[in-house]
Design a protein around this motif. Structure first.
Motif, PDB file in Angstrom:
ATOM      1  N   PHE A  23       0.821  -1.211   0.000  1.00  0.00           N
ATOM      2  CA  PHE A  23       0.000   0.000   0.000  1.00  0.00           C
ATOM      3  C   PHE A  23       0.861   1.270   0.000  1.00  0.00           C
ATOM      4  O   PHE A  23       0.336   2.369   0.154  1.00  0.00           O
ATOM      5  N   ALA A  24       2.161   1.116  -0.173  1.00  0.00           N
ATOM      6  CA  ALA A  24       3.075   2.254  -0.035  1.00  0.00           C
ATOM      7  C   ALA A  24       2.712   3.407  -0.960  1.00  0.00           C
ATOM      8  O   ALA A  24       2.774   4.584  -0.566  1.00  0.00           O
ATOM      9  N   GLU A  25       2.317   3.101  -2.177  1.00  0.00           N
ATOM     10  CA  GLU A  25       2.010   4.155  -3.147  1.00  0.00           C
ATOM     11  C   GLU A  25       0.710   4.885  -2.823  1.00  0.00           C
ATOM     12  O   GLU A  25       0.444   5.953  -3.370  1.00  0.00           O
ATOM     13  N   LEU A  26      -0.078   4.336  -1.931  1.00  0.00           N
ATOM     14  CA  LEU A  26      -1.372   4.946  -1.580  1.00  0.00           C
ATOM     15  C   LEU A  26      -1.262   5.875  -0.372  1.00  0.00           C
ATOM     16  O   LEU A  26      -2.219   6.587  -0.063  1.00  0.00           O
ATOM     17  N   ARG A  27      -0.130   5.875   0.302  1.00  0.00           N
ATOM     18  CA  ARG A  27       0.004   6.610   1.555  1.00  0.00           C
ATOM     19  C   ARG A  27       0.348   8.079   1.324  1.00  0.00           C
ATOM     20  O   ARG A  27       1.143   8.411   0.437  1.00  0.00           O
ATOM     21  N   ASP A  28      -0.238   8.930   2.166  1.00  0.00           N
ATOM     22  CA  ASP A  28       0.094  10.352   2.154  1.00  0.00           C
ATOM     23  C   ASP A  28       1.184  10.583   3.195  1.00  0.00           C
ATOM     24  O   ASP A  28       0.915  10.982   4.324  1.00  0.00           O
ATOM     25  N   GLY A  29       2.407  10.265   2.838  1.00  0.00           N
ATOM     26  CA  GLY A  29       3.517  10.360   3.768  1.00  0.00           C
ATOM     27  C   GLY A  29       3.353   9.364   4.900  1.00  0.00           C
ATOM     28  O   GLY A  29       2.866   8.243   4.706  1.00  0.00           O
ATOM     29  N   ASP A  30       3.744   9.774   6.115  1.00  0.00           N
ATOM     30  CA  ASP A  30       3.632   8.886   7.271  1.00  0.00           C
ATOM     31  C   ASP A  30       2.490   9.294   8.191  1.00  0.00           C
ATOM     32  O   ASP A  30       2.521   9.059   9.393  1.00  0.00           O
TER      33      ASP A  30
END
Length: 237
Positions: free
Chosen positions: A192-199
């Motif tokens: 899901f890394a590409e879906l995250r808004d930063g941390d």
């Protein structure tokens, strides 16, 4: 009433269709998930009983159940064992009732979305300890029935649900799962890394369809496939 409209508008309709989160009715969430699971697990067990050798098992909550079973991530059959609405504690009980007549070639677990409710103080030591214990039960059950277990990070959530969910718990529980894999011997991955808004714990705009569920699921399986089924080493001469 507003709470029911925001969460229930998606949740009640999805539950009626068999893919609800189990969060938003008047009954406790665990009751919703377990009631739904009574019929859902019949289908899962039937598929497990008939699965060919080398199948891939998909475990977890609605983030798993919504993956299409038509996909062939390792060039073999996918058995979708996701149960919508399941917290880690609920799924630990559910997966223990399944019978794996054949070992899976690989399994993937996505769990944690239903453990993010702010009212349950998911960052507190008690909630964290319960999550760790439940997740370990799931991992041990799956590792006993598959040659390779991949555990994913917790998916991000929508900012529109910040009033009800604890976004910081997304990373918190993801790290708990990473640590468990490091200790027990499974593989941790973040498809899901590409879906995250930063941390932040939140998703990027457009990544989700209703604040909880992904707008598109096949790219997640595409990202998982190389981790689930790494190339096998060539046989020694």
């Amino acid at each position: 009433m507003r709470r029911v409209l925001l969460l229930g508008g998606a949740g009640l309709a999805l539950l009626a269709a068999g893919i609800g989160t189990g969060w938003v009715l008047h009954r406790p969430p665990a009751m919703n998930a377990r009631a739904y699971a009574q019929n859902r697990l019949i289908a899962v067990q039937v598929h497990l009983d008939e699965a060919p050798a080398g199948y891939v098992f998909l475990a977890g909550d609605s983030q798993s159940e919504l993956e299409s079973p038509a996909q062939r991530p390792c060039g073999t059959e996918l058995v979708n064992g996701g149960v919508s609405g399941s917290s880690a504690a609920v799924y630990a009980d559910l997966v223990a009732t399944l019978t794996f007549r054949r070992r899976a070639r690989a399994a993937a677990l996505t769990i944690g979305t239903n453990d993010l409710m702010a009212k349950n103080k998911p960052l507190g030591p008690d909630a964290t300890a319960r999550f760790d214990a439940s997740a370990e039960r799931i991992l041990r059950t799956l590792m006993a029935n598959t040659d390779r277990l991949v555990v994913t990070a917790v998916p991000p959530v929508g900012r529109e649900l910040a009033r009800w969910l604890e976004p910081a718990a997304v990373a918190h529980y993801s790290e708990r799962l990473r640590a468990l894999c490091g200790r027990l011997g499974c593989v941790f991955a973040d498809p899901f890394a590409e879906l995250r808004d930063g941390d932040t714990g939140f998703a990027r705009p457009g990544a989700l369809r209703d604040g909880l569920h992904l707008a598109r699921y096949r790219p997640v399986m595409d990202a998982l496939a190389p981790v689930l089924c790494p190339p096998r080493p060539a046989s020694a001469p």
